[in-house]
Design an enzyme around this catalytic site. Structure first.
Site, PDB file in Angstrom:
ATOM      1  N   VAL A 348       0.877  -1.164   0.000  1.00 27.07           N
ATOM      2  CA  VAL A 348       0.000   0.000   0.000  1.00 27.07           C
ATOM      3  C   VAL A 348       0.920   1.221   0.000  1.00 27.07           C
ATOM      4  O   VAL A 348       1.924   1.257   0.711  1.00 27.07           O
ATOM      5  CB  VAL A 348      -0.924   0.016   1.228  1.00 27.07           C
ATOM      6  CG1 VAL A 348      -1.973   1.110   1.073  1.00 27.07           C
ATOM      7  CG2 VAL A 348      -1.613  -1.333   1.404  1.00 27.07           C
ATOM      8  N   GLU A 349       0.574   2.228  -0.777  1.00 24.91           N
ATOM      9  CA  GLU A 349       1.491   3.347  -1.059  1.00 24.91           C
ATOM     10  C   GLU A 349       2.158   3.984   0.163  1.00 24.91           C
ATOM     11  O   GLU A 349       3.356   4.248   0.148  1.00 24.91           O
ATOM     12  CB  GLU A 349       0.754   4.414  -1.874  1.00 24.91           C
ATOM     13  CG  GLU A 349       0.412   3.937  -3.284  1.00 24.91           C
ATOM     14  CD  GLU A 349      -0.748   4.701  -3.879  1.00 24.91           C
ATOM     15  OE1 GLU A 349      -0.645   5.933  -3.962  1.00 24.91           O
ATOM     16  OE2 GLU A 349      -1.756   4.075  -4.237  1.00 24.91           O
ATOM     17  N   PRO A 350       1.434   4.269   1.256  1.00 26.32           N
ATOM     18  CA  PRO A 350       2.119   4.962   2.353  1.00 26.32           C
ATOM     19  C   PRO A 350       2.984   4.081   3.236  1.00 26.32           C
ATOM     20  O   PRO A 350       3.602   4.592   4.163  1.00 26.32           O
ATOM     21  CB  PRO A 350       0.971   5.571   3.158  1.00 26.32           C
ATOM     22  CG  PRO A 350      -0.182   4.702   2.899  1.00 26.32           C
ATOM     23  CD  PRO A 350      -0.024   4.206   1.484  1.00 26.32           C
ATOM     24  N   GLY A 351       3.023   2.734   2.987  1.00 24.04           N
ATOM     25  CA  GLY A 351       3.990   1.958   3.748  1.00 24.04           C
ATOM     26  C   GLY A 351       3.697   0.526   4.120  1.00 24.04           C
ATOM     27  O   GLY A 351       4.616  -0.265   4.300  1.00 24.04           O
TER      28      GLY A 351
END
Length: 554
Positions: A348-351
């Site tokens: 997932v993009e934020p981590g």
């Protein structure tokens, strides 16, 4: 003034002056310092100050009617507002009011990709002029097109700009924006010295780098951190400190977590999202993954999953990848239904890596991830081609293979993470319905049945905004596939090429007549796997199992 750096909110926010550049962390509500945002706006409403602010975020600290969207909702009603003069926001889709203000040219609005903006904070914190990247060449981010400006006032003012540089004969883009005078971030606990931990957050986001960006020379500014708790000096375990005290000027305690400090749009705190416990897999958890309610979408998702599993077979290993919103999310659901989740480490993009990624206002966090890393580091996995594949949605495609995932004449949501993921991944599989609008499409006995078709064409000679460049992907020798329920296209130096059509469809009537240009057609036009066109998933499972067995993966 409280203990050490712990102060009341008005004292902390008093350091923000008229005209300041203010950086605010937040991927939706995750890491969004909502109390600081709303109190800053209240201060402006009461006194008229601070005003003329330029806001930069690593994503968008908002969901509908929360955080910055609540602010923009009020600003939209005030035609003479002086609070915000402009923004750099990678994604504004959660703020209808900001989208309207963008379209009406009320403030400057710029949208770089999430990964670009997130990593930009790290670069300017190192006192570099900006971020150097190949992401965006040939797209709306290219200064020869829009340079990331989302409206006319932004194109004119160029507060944020992109330049083309040539290095060793190759083109690069240099992304530049004003560095923050003040940064507003969020953590979970601060000790009295100002050391910040993030134990009840679902992501780390970009908070450390955003704090560093405000502190870097030549314009050293202030950092204010919103927290839930204050601990005694020296009581936060060393390894849990994410932002060290020297980077923090003021700490403000949010008075109500439900109101101001949620881990995501729907949850105040959940140990499964914060990585404290690994939840046992249950049917209830698996049902959190969105399932397609149209067989059309299931067909496209199934074709994506076949391609992903063929890649796993080719590489002879589980895959590290990213599934975007829209039809690609259904590929994750299908993988769970078919018992294939162990072959996918999804990001997932934020981590977060692994686990069950949530959607809607909770997008950005995952239940029981195997790891959580900072957002700039996650985007290094994308931009560097470290992931094995990405599957992303589309809205429009042109004859050169250029793609628009989200823009229309009335919607300027921003690119999100799309430009970095799509241009960096070694293999990108795009998925969408062949047409848009009202349709009635079914499948039975291995064939696609088009009872009535959507009246909006998605394959157009001219698209609203180029967010993915087909020619650049060809130049970089990327593996690109465009998947729909009735046709699969590849990409070569001459543009889009039709490679597969669904069993039961007519090439002329159902495909070529529904395109605003004529694509190349492969010499040997294949039929999409018949296993996709059954009400039952059993034929698809058998097909994929055969692929994996031959590779020794099951």
């Amino acid at each position: 003034m409280g203990h050490g750096k712990v102060v009341n909110v008005s004292d902390a926010l008093s350091v923000i002056k008229d005209g300041d550049v203010v950086a605010i962390s937040g991927f939706n509500l995750s890491t969004a310092p909502e109390y600081l945002i709303l109190e800053l706006f209240e201060q402006y409403k009461k006194t008229g100050h601070p005003n003329n602010l330029f806001i930069i975020s690593d994503t968008l600290p908002a969901v509908a009617d929360r955080g910055l969207d609540k602010v923009f909702g009020e600003l939209y009603q005030d035609k003479d507002q002086k609070f915000i003069r402009g923004t750099l926001m990678p994604f504004i889709g959660w703020s209808p009011a900001l989208m309207k203000m963008t379209l009406e040219n009320r403030i400057e609005v710029y949208s770089f990709a999430i990964g670009t903006t997130s990593y930009w904070f790290r670069e300017v914190a190192s006192n570099r002029p900006g971020l150097l990247s190949k992401v965006g060449i040939g797209t709306f981010l290219d200064p020869r097109i829009d340079g990331g400006a989302s409206n006319e006032i932004a194109k004119e003012k160029k507060t944020c700009k992109v330049d083309v540089l040539t290095i060793n004969g190759e083109e690069w883009l240099l992304y530049q924006a004003p560095t923050p005078d003040v940064t507003l971030i969020r953590g979970t606990t601060a000790d009295e010295d100002g050391n910040i931990s993030m134990e009840e957050e679902g992501i780390y986001g970009t908070v450390l780098n955003m704090a560093q960006a405000a502190k870097a020379l030549p314009n050293q500014g202030k950092v204010i951190c919103q927290v839930k708790y204050v601990a005694r000096k020296d009581t936060i375990p060393t390894r849990e400190v994410i932002v060290p005290a020297p980077l923090i000027d003021y700490v403000v305690v949010a008075p109500d977590a439900e109101k101001y400090h949620k881990i995501s749009g729907s949850y105040v705190y959940d140990p499964r999202l914060a990585g404290h416990v690994k939840a046992k897999k249950t049917k209830e958890l698996e049902e959190l993954l969105p399932a397609p309610n149209q067989i059309r979408d299931r067909i496209a998702a199934g074709r994506i999953l076949i391609e992903v599993m063929k890649t796993a077979a080719k590489l002879k290993k589980p895959l590290f990848g990213n599934l975007g919103i829209g039809i690609p999310v259904y590929a994750s659901w299908l993988a769970g239904e078919l018992g294939l989740s162990n072959l996918l480490a999804l990001t997932v993009e934020p981590g977060p890596i692994g686990g069950i990624a949530l959607v809607g206002p909770d997008f950005g966090v995952a239940i029981s991830p195997q790891a959580i890393i900072p957002m700039p580091d996650m985007f290094t996995n994308y931009e560097g081609g470290i992931i094995d594949f990405a599957a992303l949605g589309f809205m429009e495609i042109d004859s050169k293979g250029n793609l628009n995932p989200s823009y229309s004449s009335t919607k300027v949501s921003g690119p999100g993470g799309f430009p970095v993921i799509s241009s960096g991944s070694p293999r990108t599989f795009f998925a969408g319905g062949f047409t848009a609008g009202k349709f009635d499409i079914d499948a039975a006995k291995g064939k696609l049945i088009i009872k009535s078709d959507g009246n909006i064409l998605k394959f157009n000679e001219k698209i609203v905004k180029i967010v993915f460049s087909g020619p650049q992907a060809v130049k970089a020798k990327k593996e690109i596939l465009y998947v729909t329920e009735r046709a699969v296209f590849g990409l070569n130096e001459n543009g889009l090429i039709l490679k597969e059509i669904a069993p039961g469809v007519d090439l002329e009537k159902d495909i070529l007549a529904k395109m605003n240009f004529k694509p190349q057609i492969a010499n040997k036009l294949e039929t999409m796997p018949e296993c996709l066109f059954h009400p039952s998933l059993d034929p698809l499972k058998e097909h994929i199992d055969d692929i994996l067995e031959e590779a020794g993966l099951i």
